[in-house]
Design a protein around this motif. Structure first.
Motif, mmCIF file in Angstrom:
data_model
loop_
_atom_site.group_PDB
_atom_site.id
_atom_site.type_symbol
_atom_site.label_atom_id
_atom_site.label_comp_id
_atom_site.label_asym_id
_atom_site.label_seq_id
_atom_site.Cartn_x
_atom_site.Cartn_y
_atom_site.Cartn_z
ATOM 1 N N HIS A 51 38.594 110.244 -68.458
ATOM 2 C CA HIS A 51 39.947 110.098 -69.007
ATOM 3 C C HIS A 51 40.771 111.366 -68.765
ATOM 4 O O HIS A 51 41.907 111.303 -68.289
ATOM 5 C CB HIS A 51 39.885 109.796 -70.505
ATOM 6 N N ARG A 52 40.193 112.513 -69.073
ATOM 7 C CA ARG A 52 40.905 113.781 -68.879
ATOM 8 C C ARG A 52 41.226 114.012 -67.403
ATOM 9 O O ARG A 52 42.311 114.505 -67.071
ATOM 10 C CB ARG A 52 40.083 114.944 -69.419
ATOM 11 N N THR A 53 40.297 113.662 -66.523
ATOM 12 C CA THR A 53 40.516 113.823 -65.086
ATOM 13 C C THR A 53 41.673 112.939 -64.619
ATOM 14 O O THR A 53 42.536 113.383 -63.849
ATOM 15 C CB THR A 53 39.229 113.481 -64.310
ATOM 16 N N LEU A 54 41.697 111.695 -65.099
ATOM 17 C CA LEU A 54 42.745 110.749 -64.700
ATOM 18 C C LEU A 54 44.111 111.124 -65.254
ATOM 19 O O LEU A 54 45.133 110.835 -64.631
ATOM 20 C CB LEU A 54 42.384 109.339 -65.171
ATOM 21 N N THR A 55 44.155 111.762 -66.413
ATOM 22 C CA THR A 55 45.441 112.011 -67.068
ATOM 23 C C THR A 55 45.985 113.424 -66.884
ATOM 24 O O THR A 55 47.179 113.641 -67.071
ATOM 25 C CB THR A 55 45.355 111.700 -68.576
ATOM 26 N N THR A 56 45.131 114.372 -66.513
ATOM 27 C CA THR A 56 45.618 115.755 -66.374
ATOM 28 C C THR A 56 45.825 116.170 -64.930
ATOM 29 O O THR A 56 46.492 117.173 -64.663
ATOM 30 C CB THR A 56 44.638 116.762 -67.008
ATOM 31 N N GLY A 57 45.189 115.453 -63.987
ATOM 32 C CA GLY A 57 45.290 115.855 -62.587
ATOM 33 C C GLY A 57 44.354 116.993 -62.214
ATOM 34 O O GLY A 57 44.429 117.538 -61.119
ATOM 35 N N HIS A 78 39.010 128.605 -59.250
ATOM 36 C CA HIS A 78 38.817 127.717 -58.100
ATOM 37 C C HIS A 78 39.097 126.281 -58.530
ATOM 38 O O HIS A 78 38.192 125.506 -58.819
ATOM 39 C CB HIS A 78 37.395 127.857 -57.543
ATOM 40 N N PHE A 79 40.356 125.933 -58.553
ATOM 41 C CA PHE A 79 40.819 124.679 -59.125
ATOM 42 C C PHE A 79 40.564 123.482 -58.223
ATOM 43 O O PHE A 79 40.516 123.599 -56.999
ATOM 44 C CB PHE A 79 42.322 124.769 -59.410
ATOM 45 N N GLN A 80 40.431 122.317 -58.861
ATOM 46 C CA GLN A 80 40.385 121.040 -58.160
ATOM 47 C C GLN A 80 41.555 120.208 -58.660
ATOM 48 O O GLN A 80 41.575 119.784 -59.814
ATOM 49 C CB GLN A 80 39.062 120.302 -58.432
ATOM 50 N N TYR A 81 42.532 119.980 -57.765
ATOM 51 C CA TYR A 81 43.680 119.156 -58.104
ATOM 52 C C TYR A 81 43.411 117.746 -57.600
ATOM 53 O O TYR A 81 43.178 117.532 -56.416
ATOM 54 C CB TYR A 81 44.949 119.744 -57.490
ATOM 55 N N VAL A 82 43.433 116.784 -58.499
ATOM 56 C CA VAL A 82 43.036 115.413 -58.212
ATOM 57 C C VAL A 82 44.096 114.710 -57.374
ATOM 58 O O VAL A 82 45.279 114.713 -57.715
ATOM 59 C CB VAL A 82 42.796 114.640 -59.527
ATOM 60 N N LYS A 83 43.631 114.091 -56.283
ATOM 61 C CA LYS A 83 44.500 113.286 -55.423
ATOM 62 C C LYS A 83 44.248 111.797 -55.623
ATOM 63 O O LYS A 83 45.168 111.003 -55.555
ATOM 64 C CB LYS A 83 44.287 113.654 -53.954
#
Length: 123
Positions: A51-57, A78-83
């Motif tokens: 849920h956090r991954t889907l809503t925060t990016g 070392h960030f991962q920005y969700v595409k």
């Protein structure tokens, strides 16, 4: 942010109903570089982490060793920005395509899968 994996979260109930979790309430989450296809790492998610991954990016994982949620990059930078996020055909694995900034591996390597390549038998 300590919690217990598998506790009810805010994940869309239709997505939650499809997930096939392990006995510990977790599903493996593969992080892949969105533009090159490079496999970066494997982490673990429960409903709340997804849920956090889907809503925060930003990728949120459950740490099995520390027993807490962690957001990739919060301590390392070392960030991962969700595409994009997808479930596999069995709904028991998550594929998160990300834009990785810096190293994905805790060792400082770009990927967790390049240092220990196993030999293949020759036909």
């Amino acid at each position: 942010m300590t919690s217990t994996p598998g506790t009810p979260g805010s994940l869309d109930p239709q997505i939650a109903a499809r997930l096939k979790r392990g006995p510990d309430g977790l599903v493996p989450a593969i992080a892949q570089q969105y533009d090159t296809g490079e496999v970066l790492m494997l982490g673990w998610m429960d409903d709340e982490a997804l849920h956090r991954t889907l809503t925060t990016g930003r990728c949120t994982y459950w740490s099995r060793s520390r027993q807490e949620y962690w957001v990739k990059g919060d301590t390392s930078g070392h960030f991962q920005y969700v595409k994009s996020v997808a479930l596999d055909c069995d709904a028991d694995t998550v594929l998160v395509k990300v834009d990785q900034v810096g190293a994905a591996c805790h060792t400082g390597a770009r990927t967790c899968f390049d240092a220990d390549v196993l030999p293949l038998a020759q036909p």
